[in-house]
Every structure is written in structure tokens, then in C-alpha cells.
Design a protein around this motif. Structure first.
Motif, short mmCIF file in Angstrom:
data_model
loop_
_atom_site.label_atom_id
_atom_site.label_comp_id
_atom_site.label_asym_id
_atom_site.label_seq_id
_atom_site.Cartn_x
_atom_site.Cartn_y
_atom_site.Cartn_z
N TRP A 1 48.94 50.80 12.71
CA TRP A 1 49.15 49.49 12.31
C TRP A 1 48.05 48.26 12.86
O TRP A 1 48.49 46.90 12.07
CB TRP A 1 50.10 49.43 11.86
N GLY A 2 49.05 47.59 13.38
CA GLY A 2 48.57 46.76 14.86
C GLY A 2 46.66 45.81 14.20
O GLY A 2 46.29 45.40 14.32
N ILE A 3 46.40 47.60 14.55
CA ILE A 3 44.64 46.99 14.59
C ILE A 3 44.29 46.72 12.81
O ILE A 3 43.32 45.58 12.99
CB ILE A 3 44.38 48.06 14.99
N VAL A 4 44.85 47.50 11.92
CA VAL A 4 44.62 47.61 10.58
C VAL A 4 45.27 45.92 10.42
O VAL A 4 44.75 45.01 9.16
CB VAL A 4 45.50 48.55 10.11
N VAL A 5 45.93 45.06 10.62
CA VAL A 5 46.27 43.88 10.09
C VAL A 5 45.32 42.87 10.76
O VAL A 5 45.26 41.79 9.87
CB VAL A 5 47.72 43.97 10.54
N PHE A 6 45.83 42.69 11.84
CA PHE A 6 45.10 41.82 12.82
C PHE A 6 43.90 41.58 13.15
O PHE A 6 43.22 40.83 13.75
CB PHE A 6 45.90 41.55 13.92
N ALA A 7 43.26 43.10 12.92
CA ALA A 7 41.59 42.98 13.82
C ALA A 7 40.96 42.22 12.83
O ALA A 7 39.76 41.96 13.36
CB ALA A 7 40.99 44.43 13.47
N VAL B 1 36.65 47.22 11.61
CA VAL B 1 37.31 47.62 12.62
C VAL B 1 38.40 48.16 11.50
O VAL B 1 39.63 48.79 11.46
CB VAL B 1 38.05 46.83 13.75
N SER B 2 39.11 46.69 11.19
CA SER B 2 40.40 47.54 10.45
C SER B 2 41.00 48.46 9.09
O SER B 2 41.42 48.99 9.01
CB SER B 2 41.28 45.88 9.56
N VAL B 3 39.27 48.18 8.25
CA VAL B 3 39.17 49.56 6.76
C VAL B 3 38.94 50.64 7.98
O VAL B 3 39.63 51.53 7.02
CB VAL B 3 38.23 48.97 6.66
N LEU B 4 38.77 50.89 8.52
CA LEU B 4 38.44 52.66 9.49
C LEU B 4 39.45 52.28 10.28
O LEU B 4 39.33 54.02 9.52
CB LEU B 4 37.23 52.27 10.83
N THR B 5 40.66 51.84 10.39
CA THR B 5 40.96 52.42 11.37
C THR B 5 42.09 52.51 10.21
O THR B 5 43.21 53.49 9.89
CB THR B 5 41.78 51.08 12.19
#
Length: 390
Positions: free
Chosen positions: A341-347, A359-363
């Protein structure tokens, strides 16, 4: 919009000189009208005309340094004017002639305006994500009132956790140390109030038990460790990230941790916010990683120290996760959830917003699939002992 060190808004008067570091890829041309900052709507916007300042060296990572001479504010209702379609984003460094001698501190106001949606200095093509750095600086420098610091969702959750434990002990009494060495209620009381118990989740469809354990703790020792960590770190991260982002990381990490506990420890009772806290630490690590190059030079030492502390905390927690009475599955599941969720929110707020968004969408898609697969595995393959229902 200049901000004095006392926090009161001030507009540079026409003719005052404002220095600004301009992004190399968005360098405006001399004479172009630009917006000094994204000011709150209740203040009149301040415009400036760019003039070259070739004798002053810009810091690494920025283009030329410009002196900007503020022009008269636009007429009421006139809006902002931009020449050549540019939306130039830059970092104000010093105002000469209006009583502001130090670095301009408008971090928190900018964060309040923009960081909830990811943050940007400008409303257009400007640098994204830098509001997070200003928000961190604003928190560190005391730009946030005591009321705002205290009444965070994180602190309210801590108070609720303490009150719930008090009520459980009041209703169920203290169990003997042989049954509960953490100075808390007996296991049946924990189950009554919503502890993770795979048998009730699967056989009685009480799926809400995947979230309710976040608010419960096994005893005084258990809640003391978790609440102290959350009081110290949770509120800070909520102010820096924004409330919505913090809730997403905290709750969904805790849920994934409890799902992992159901899968790997189906015959145990589980309570505690440790999975959510591990998720918070995991997301914090990725928050630092993804914005590594966006920290200004004066905050890079702080950035490095934060990363060392976060990684050390994660490592130590994992090491102790396999001790008696510790739910290692909830810890590791929560950590994995927090990282995702850190990648989703902050990427999207990293150096390259377009790549970060992809990257956020794919994660996000992969994370949703992980939750669905975990749920399906619980339904199809986890078979806890039915005697636990008695």
C-alpha cells in the motif's frame, strides 16, 4: 505567497526582490509572469516577473537562479495570468525587503492544500510530491498546533484501544498469569469482543473479525508497547501523509496481517494492532525510498536517519515475532501489506510521476489480487478445529 517565520501570510510589495530556484525542465523566460506559490483561496495571489540573475549559482538539481520582481496583484476576480502556457514550479529561498530573512516556511499550509491529493507546488506540470517534504519540515519545526497534533485519527484510535481494554478487564476480570501473562482478560473475553478466531470467521461467517482485532489487545503489557509506538509515530505520519493515506495503510495492512494469521495460525486467538503498525513502518520505508531524491539537501541527513530507524525497527520486530504469545503471521502479513500500500499511495509522487502512476496502478491491481487469493484460500482450504466454537 511569502510566509513569515511567525506563520502570518505576507505579500511582497511591488518592487521587492524574491529569489527562486526554478526547475531545469520548466525554466521560464525573462519577463514571463509566474505564480510565486499556490496560495490559499482566501489570499490574493501574488504574481512575479522573471529576471535573470546570472551571478548567483543555483544548487544541484535546479536550473538557473532567477530574481523575480513582484508585480501588482490582479484585480479581484481577475484570476492568475500565465504567459506561454507555463506552470513553473520552484522553491522560494529568500525575500529581501519585506522583513523575511530566513528560508520561507510555508510548508504546512502547502501540505494542507495539496498533500491529501498527493501534493504539488504548482497546479500544473510542476514538481509533484514535494509537499510531503514541506509537511515533514512543518511538523518538525512546530508549525502545527497542539490541537492538530493531538486530535489525529491515530491518537483517537489509541484512546479507543485503551478504553476497550479497560472495559474488557472490567467485564471479564484479569486472567491468571498462567492463562494470560500479559496482565489482561481471559481468552474467552477477547473472543467475545472480536478477537481473531478462524473457527468463528469461517464457520459462522464473522468476517468482521479480520479488522476488529486491530482495536483489541491481550493485556496491559501488550497495549503499552503498541500504543507507545503509535503515539510516537502514527500521528506524525498521519500529519505528513494525510489522514486518508494513513487510514488506508493502517487498516488494510492490519486486515492482511489478520488474514495471514488465519491462514498460518488457524487454531490460535489473535488480537493487537501490531500488524497495522508493521504495515505503517513498511509504508514509511517505501515513502522514503520512493521520494529519495526529492528531499532538499538540508533534510537528507534526517532522511537517512529516519530510514535507519525504520529498517532497524522492522528488523527487530521480525526477530521477536517468533517468541511465545507473538503472532508472527500477523506481523509479516501486515508488513507485506504496508509495503504494497505504500507503493500504491506514494509511487505517483516520486521523481517521475508518470512512471510512478503506472507502478501504483499495477501494484494496486496486484495487491487486490493478493487479498482476493488470500480470501479464497481461507474459504476453501483453511479448516480450523470446530471445538474452538465452544
Amino acid at each position: 505567497r511569502a510566509m513569515s517565520t511567525r506563520g502570518s501570510p505576507r505579500s511582497p510589495r511591488p518592487g521587492a526582490q524574491v529569489m527562486a530556484y526554478v526547475e531545469a525542465e520548466h525554466v521560464p523566460t525573462p519577463g514571463q509572469a509566474i505564480e510565486l506559490s499556490a496560495a490559499p483561496p482566501e489570499f490574493a495571489p501574488t504574481m512575479a516577473t522573471v529576471q535573470p540573475a546570472p551571478d548567483v549559482e543555483a544548487p544541484p538539481g535546479f536550473g538557473s537562479l532567477y530574481d523575480t520582481a513582484p508585480s501588482a496583484p490582479p484585480a479581484p476576480g481577475g484570476g492568475l495570468q500565465r504567459n506561454s502556457g507555463h506552470n513553473s514550479s520552484f522553491m522560494l529561498q529568500r525575500v529581501v525587503g519585506v522583513g523575511v530573512e530566513d528560508t520561507l516556511d510555508f510548508e504546512y499550509r502547502q501540505q494542507r492544500l495539496h498533500s491529501r491529493g498527493g501534493g504539488s507546488v504548482d497546479r500544473g506540470r510542476g514538481e509533484r510530491g514535494s509537499a510531503g517534504s514541506r509537511a515533514e519540515a512543518g511538523v518538525a519545526r512546530g508549525r502545527i498546533s497542539c490541537c492538530e497534533r493531538f486530535f489525529t485519527i491515530s491518537n483517537i484510535v489509541c484512546v479507543a484501544q485503551v478504553l476497550i481494554l479497560y472495559w474488557m478487564i472490567r467485564e471479564g476480570g484479569l486472567a491468571s498469569r498462567e492463562i494470560n501473562p500479559l496482565y489482561g482478560p481471559p481468552p474467552q473475553t477477547l473472543v467475545t469482543y472480536g478477537a481473531k478466531q478462524a473457527a468463528k470467521i469461517i464457520y459462522e461467517d464473522e468476517w468482521w473479525r479480520l479488522a476488529s482485532p486491530i482495536l483489541l489487545h491481550a493485556g496491559v503489557v501488550h497495549i503499552a508497547t503498541n500504543v507507545l509506538i503509535q503515539l510516537r509515530v502514527g500521528g506524525y505520519l498521519e500529519l505528513v501523509w494525510g489522514k486518508f493515506q494513513w487510514v488506508v495503510v493502517y487498516v488494510l495492512s492490519g486486515v492482511l496481517g489478520n488474514m495471514a494469521s488465519v491462514i498460518f495460525l488457524p487454531d490460535t486467538i489473535g488480537v493487537g494492532s501490531s500488524g497495522a503498525l508493521m504495515g505503517m513502518l513498511g509504508a514509511w520505508a517505501f515513502y522514503i525510498f520512493l521520494r529519495w531524491t526529492k528531499y532538499p539537501p538540508e533534510r537528507r541527513t534526517e532522511r537517512n536517519c529516519q530510514l535507519i530507524v525504520v529498517l532497524t525497527s522492522i528488523t527487530l520486530t521480525i526477530m521477536f515475532s517468533f517468541a511465545d504469545y507473538v503472532d508472527w503471521a500477523a506481523h509479516l502479513g501486515g508488513l507485506i501489506g504496508g509495503c504494497l500500500w505504500g507503493i500504491v499511495v506514494f509511487a505517483p509522487h516520486g521523481p517521475n510521476s508518470k512512471v510512478g502512476t503506472v507502478v501504483s496502478v499495477l501494484t494496486f491491481v496486484g495487491t487486490v489480487i493478493l487479498y482476493v487469493v488470500a480470501f479464497a484460500y481461507i474459504v476453501l482450504f483453511v479448516k480450523p478445529d470446530r471445538e474452538l466454537l465452544d
